[in-house]
Design a protein around this motif. Structure first.
Motif, PDB file in Angstrom:
ATOM      1  N   UNK A   1       0.857  -1.185   0.000  1.00  0.00           N
ATOM      2  CA  UNK A   1       0.000   0.000   0.000  1.00  0.00           C
ATOM      3  C   UNK A   1       0.891   1.232   0.000  1.00  0.00           C
TER       4      UNK A   1
ATOM      5  N   UNK B   1       1.990   4.552   1.035  1.00  0.00           N
ATOM      6  CA  UNK B   1       1.686   5.342   2.231  1.00  0.00           C
ATOM      7  C   UNK B   1       1.416   6.793   1.894  1.00  0.00           C
TER       8      UNK B   1
ATOM      9  N   UNK C   1     -13.540  -5.124   3.540  1.00  0.00           N
ATOM     10  CA  UNK C   1     -13.527  -4.727   4.954  1.00  0.00           C
ATOM     11  C   UNK C   1     -12.130  -4.581   5.511  1.00  0.00           C
ATOM     12  N   UNK C   2     -11.264  -5.498   5.121  1.00  0.00           N
ATOM     13  CA  UNK C   2      -9.896  -5.399   5.623  1.00  0.00           C
ATOM     14  C   UNK C   2      -9.189  -4.166   5.073  1.00  0.00           C
TER      15      UNK C   2
ATOM     16  N   UNK D   1     -10.189  -0.800   6.564  1.00  0.00           N
ATOM     17  CA  UNK D   1      -9.624  -0.582   7.890  1.00  0.00           C
ATOM     18  C   UNK D   1      -8.128  -0.306   7.819  1.00  0.00           C
ATOM     19  N   UNK D   2      -7.442  -1.080   6.989  1.00  0.00           N
ATOM     20  CA  UNK D   2      -5.994  -0.899   6.891  1.00  0.00           C
ATOM     21  C   UNK D   2      -5.670   0.494   6.372  1.00  0.00           C
TER      22      UNK D   2
ATOM     23  N   UNK E   1      -6.264   3.118   8.972  1.00  0.00           N
ATOM     24  CA  UNK E   1      -5.200   3.149   9.975  1.00  0.00           C
ATOM     25  C   UNK E   1      -3.944   3.793   9.404  1.00  0.00           C
ATOM     26  N   UNK E   2      -3.622   3.446   8.176  1.00  0.00           N
ATOM     27  CA  UNK E   2      -2.411   4.018   7.577  1.00  0.00           C
ATOM     28  C   UNK E   2      -2.577   5.526   7.415  1.00  0.00           C
TER      29      UNK E   2
ATOM     30  N   UNK F   1      -4.444   7.441   9.211  1.00  0.00           N
ATOM     31  CA  UNK F   1      -4.443   8.057  10.534  1.00  0.00           C
ATOM     32  C   UNK F   1      -3.024   8.210  11.068  1.00  0.00           C
ATOM     33  N   UNK F   2      -2.242   7.149  10.918  1.00  0.00           N
ATOM     34  CA  UNK F   2      -0.893   7.224  11.457  1.00  0.00           C
ATOM     35  C   UNK F   2       0.053   7.958  10.549  1.00  0.00           C
ATOM     36  N   UNK F   3      -0.283   7.972   9.288  1.00  0.00           N
ATOM     37  CA  UNK F   3       0.630   8.621   8.344  1.00  0.00           C
ATOM     38  C   UNK F   3       0.540  10.122   8.388  1.00  0.00           C
TER      39      UNK F   3
ATOM     40  N   UNK G   1      -0.005  12.956  12.715  1.00  0.00           N
ATOM     41  CA  UNK G   1       1.095  13.151  13.659  1.00  0.00           C
ATOM     42  C   UNK G   1       2.261  13.897  13.034  1.00  0.00           C
ATOM     43  N   UNK G   2       2.643  13.402  11.877  1.00  0.00           N
ATOM     44  CA  UNK G   2       3.898  13.902  11.310  1.00  0.00           C
ATOM     45  C   UNK G   2       3.814  15.378  10.985  1.00  0.00           C
TER      46      UNK G   2
END
Lengths: 189, 316
Positions: B251, B253, B273-274, B277-278, B281-282, B284-286, B289-290
Motif C-alpha cells: 500500500x 503510504x 472490509x480489511x 480498515x488498513x 489506519x495508515x 491516521x498514522x501517516x 502526527x507527522x
C-alpha cells in the motif's frame, strides 16, 4: 476537533484512555487521595505516580504534572519491533497500542512515535491479512493473542468476509438435502 | 451534478429496501407471466411502473439505485473517506464521490464489519449480466423496468439478463448458452496466463465468480464439461486471490490508496472490509502526527519568545 467528537461514544476510545502512565508531579497537590496507604491527602511535588491516561492528560495540560514515556513505546520495544514486527506481542504491552500511541505522541513531545507507529502497522498488517484468510480456527488463536485490539478488529473483519464468501459458495440448491429423503427414512424406522 | 445530502440520505435509507422490493417485483412479475399461460401482460408493481406520473419519485430512486449499484464496478479504487481523489488519478465523475460517501456512511452505521455488500447481494447484482438463451416456447416480448426482452421464438437465441434466464430455465422454458469465456480452452489459457504474470490480472468478466456459480447451480445440463470447468474456475480464483494478497502488501503510504486493475466484484468484496480498515489506519498514522505535530512544536516556541519580549515593552 471533529475527529475527537466522532469517537466520543466509542467504547474502545474510552478504554484506550484507561492505560496507565507514569507521571511526575511538578506541584504539590492537596486534597487528592491517589495513594490510599498514605497518611495525608496530599501529593508532594516531584513524586512519581502511575495514573490512567485520561487523568494524566488533564494534569499535563494544566502543567501540574509531567508525563513520562510509557514502557510500550520505549527503546527496547522499538528494537524488538525492528527485529520482527509481526511476532511481537503487542496485546500484553498495550491492548490499544496504536490508539494510545496517537493520543500520547503530542503530549510527550516525541515526534518519532507517529512515524514509528506507521512503520509498525505497515510491517504487521500484511501478516494479519494472510493469517486471517488462511489459518485454521484452532491455529489462529495463538496468533490472535499477539495482536492489539485494532489489529484484532481487522483480523475479524477479514475473516468474517472470507467465511461469508465460503458459505455463499457452498450454499445454494446444489448441497441442499431433499426434504422427502429424511422423511422417508423416519417412517421406515 | 453532485447529489445533495438529502438525496444521499434518501438513497441510503431506501437502498436495501429497494433491493428487496425490486427482487420481489422481478420474481412476482415472472411468476405472473408464466403462470397465466403467457397471456397477461407483465405488470411490475406500481412503484416501479415507468409511465405513471405518481411513480416519478420512486423512479428517481431506482435510477439512483442503478447508479449506486453500477458504481461498484468502477470503484476499484479503495480509498479512505478522508482522502480526496485528484482528477488525474480517478474518474472525476460525481458518481464515484457519491458512491464513496454512501459506502462510508452505510458501512459506518449499519454494519460493524464495514462489509458493504454481502456475497448474496453481489450475486444479486451479477444477475443483471446478459446471457444468451435458446427458448423452447413462444412468448411476446417482456416489458420490464430494466428493459424490453424478447419476443421469444423456439430455437432462436435471444439475450436476456441472467435472472430472467434462470427463472425461465427453472420452468423448463429455455436452455442457457454458456458464455464464451466459460469453455475449457479459454479457461486453461487464462489459468496459465494468470500463473505466469505475477503483477497483473487477466481480463475476465466482472462477475465471473457469481455467474459461474449461478450457472452451475441452475443450469448444470447446459454447461459442457461441468466438473472440469468448475475446477478450472476454482483454480483461477485461488491464483488470483493470492495475487490480491500479494499486491495488498504494497500500500502506498503517501497516497493511502490501492490500485489493482481488473479485479472482479467478488474479489473486491472479500478484501474490502480489511482494506478499508488498513487504509484508515495508515491514513491516521501517516498524516496527522507527522505534519501538525511539527507545526505545533514550532508554533508554541515562538509564542513563548514573544511573551518574553513583550513584557519588558509593557513595563516601559
Amino acid at each position: 476537533m471533529p475527529s475527537e467528537m466522532t469517537s466520543y461514544y466509542d467504547i474502545d476510545d474510552i478504554l484506550a484512555e484507561e492505560e496507565l502512565v507514569s507521571v511526575v508531579f511538578q506541584k504539590a497537590v492537596n486534597g487528592v487521595g491517589i495513594d490510599p496507604s498514605s497518611e495525608t491527602d496530599s501529593v508532594e511535588s516531584g513524586s512519581k505516580v502511575e495514573l490512567p491516561f485520561w487523568l494524566a492528560q488533564e494534569l499535563h495540560l494544566r502543567q501540574v504534572a509531567v508525563m513520562g514515556l510509557p514502557s510500550c513505546f520505549n527503546q527496547r520495544t522499538r528494537l524488538e519491533i525492528q527485529a520482527d514486527a509481526a511476532f511481537v506481542d503487542l496485546r500484553s504491552r498495550c491492548p490499544f497500542f496504536y490508539e494510545f500511541g496517537c493520543k500520547i505522541a503530542p503530549l510527550v513531545g516525541d515526534r518519532t512515535i507517529g512515524s514509528w507507529l506507521l512503520s509498525t502497522f505497515k510491517s504487521r498488517y500484511k501478516e494479519v491479512l494472510t493469517k486471517a484468510h488462511t489459518a485454521v480456527f484452532a491455529a489462529s488463536s495463538k496468533y490472535l493473542a499477539l495482536l492489539s485490539k485494532e489489529e484484532t478488529k481487522m483480523y475479524e473483519a477479514a475473516q468474517s468476509s472470507m467465511t461469508a464468501f465460503k458459505k455463499w459458495r457452498m450454499g445454494g440448491p446444489r448441497f441442499q438435502k431433499a426434504s422427502f429423503l429424511s422423511r422417508k427414512r423416519k417412517s421406515s424406522d | 451534478m453532485l447529489p445533495n445530502t438529502t438525496e444521499t440520505l434518501l438513497v441510503r435509507g431506501c437502498c436495501r429496501m429497494l433491493v428487496e422490493s425490486y427482487r420481489r417485483c422481478r420474481r412476482s412479475s415472472i411468476a405472473a407471466r408464466t403462470d397465466q399461460r403467457h397471456t397477461a401482460v407483465c405488470q411490475p408493481p406500481s412503484a416501479f411502473r415507468r409511465s405513471t406520473t405518481q411513480g416519478s419519485l420512486s423512479l428517481d430512486f431506482s435510477v439512483y439505485l442503478c447508479l449506486y449499484l453500477t458504481n461498484l464496478q468502477q470503484l476499484l479504487y479503495l480509498c479512505p473517506p478522508h482522502l480526496r481523489l485528484d482528477a488525474s488519478t480517478a474518474q472525476p465523475s460525481w458518481t464515484v464521490a457519491a458512491h464513496r460517501n454512501l459506502a462510508v456512511e452505510m458501512a459506518g452505521q449499519s454494519d460493524p464489519h464495514l462489509n458493504l455488500f454481502s456475497a448474496e447481494e453481489v450475486e444479486f447484482v451479477a444477475e443483471d449480466e446478459m446471457v444468451e438463451i435458446v427458448p423452447n416456447m413462444r412468448m411476446d416480448s417482456l416489458h420490464l423496468i430494466c428493459g424490453d426482452y424478447g419476443p421469444f421464438y423456439p430455437q432462436i437465441a435471444t439475450e436476456v439478463p441472467l435472472w430472467l434466464a434462470i427463472a425461465l430455465k427453472k420452468r423448463g422454458k429455455c436452455a442457457i448458452r454458456t458464455p464464451e469465456w466459460m469453455s475449457v480452452e479459454k479457461l486453461t489459457q487464462i489459468l496459465e496466463a494468470e500463473r505466469e504474470s505475477q503483477g497483473s490480472f487477466q481480463i475476465l468478466p466482472f462477475h465471473y465468480v457469481e455467474i459461474s456459480k449461478l450457472l452451475f447451480d441452475h443450469a448444470r445440463d447446459d454447461v459442457l464439461d461441468m466438473y472440469l470447468v468448475r475446477s478450472l474456475i476454482e483454480d483461477i480464483r485461488d491464483v488470483r486471490f493470492h495475487k490480491v494478497e500479494a499486491s495488498l502488501g504494497s500500500i502506498d503510504t503517501r497516497t493511502s490508496a490501492v490500485k489493482i486493475k481488473d479485479l472482479s466484484a467478488m474479489e473486491v468484496n472479500i478484501v474490502r472490509p480489511f482494506v478499508i480498515r488498513a487504509l484508515q489506519a495508515i491514513y491516521k498514522h501517516g498524516n496527522p502526527e507527522l505534519v501538525p505535530d511539527q507545526d505545533r512544536m514550532t508554533n508554541v516556541q515562538p509564542q513563548g519568545h514573544d511573551h518574553g519580549q513583550r513584557r519588558p515593552l509593557r513595563r516601559r
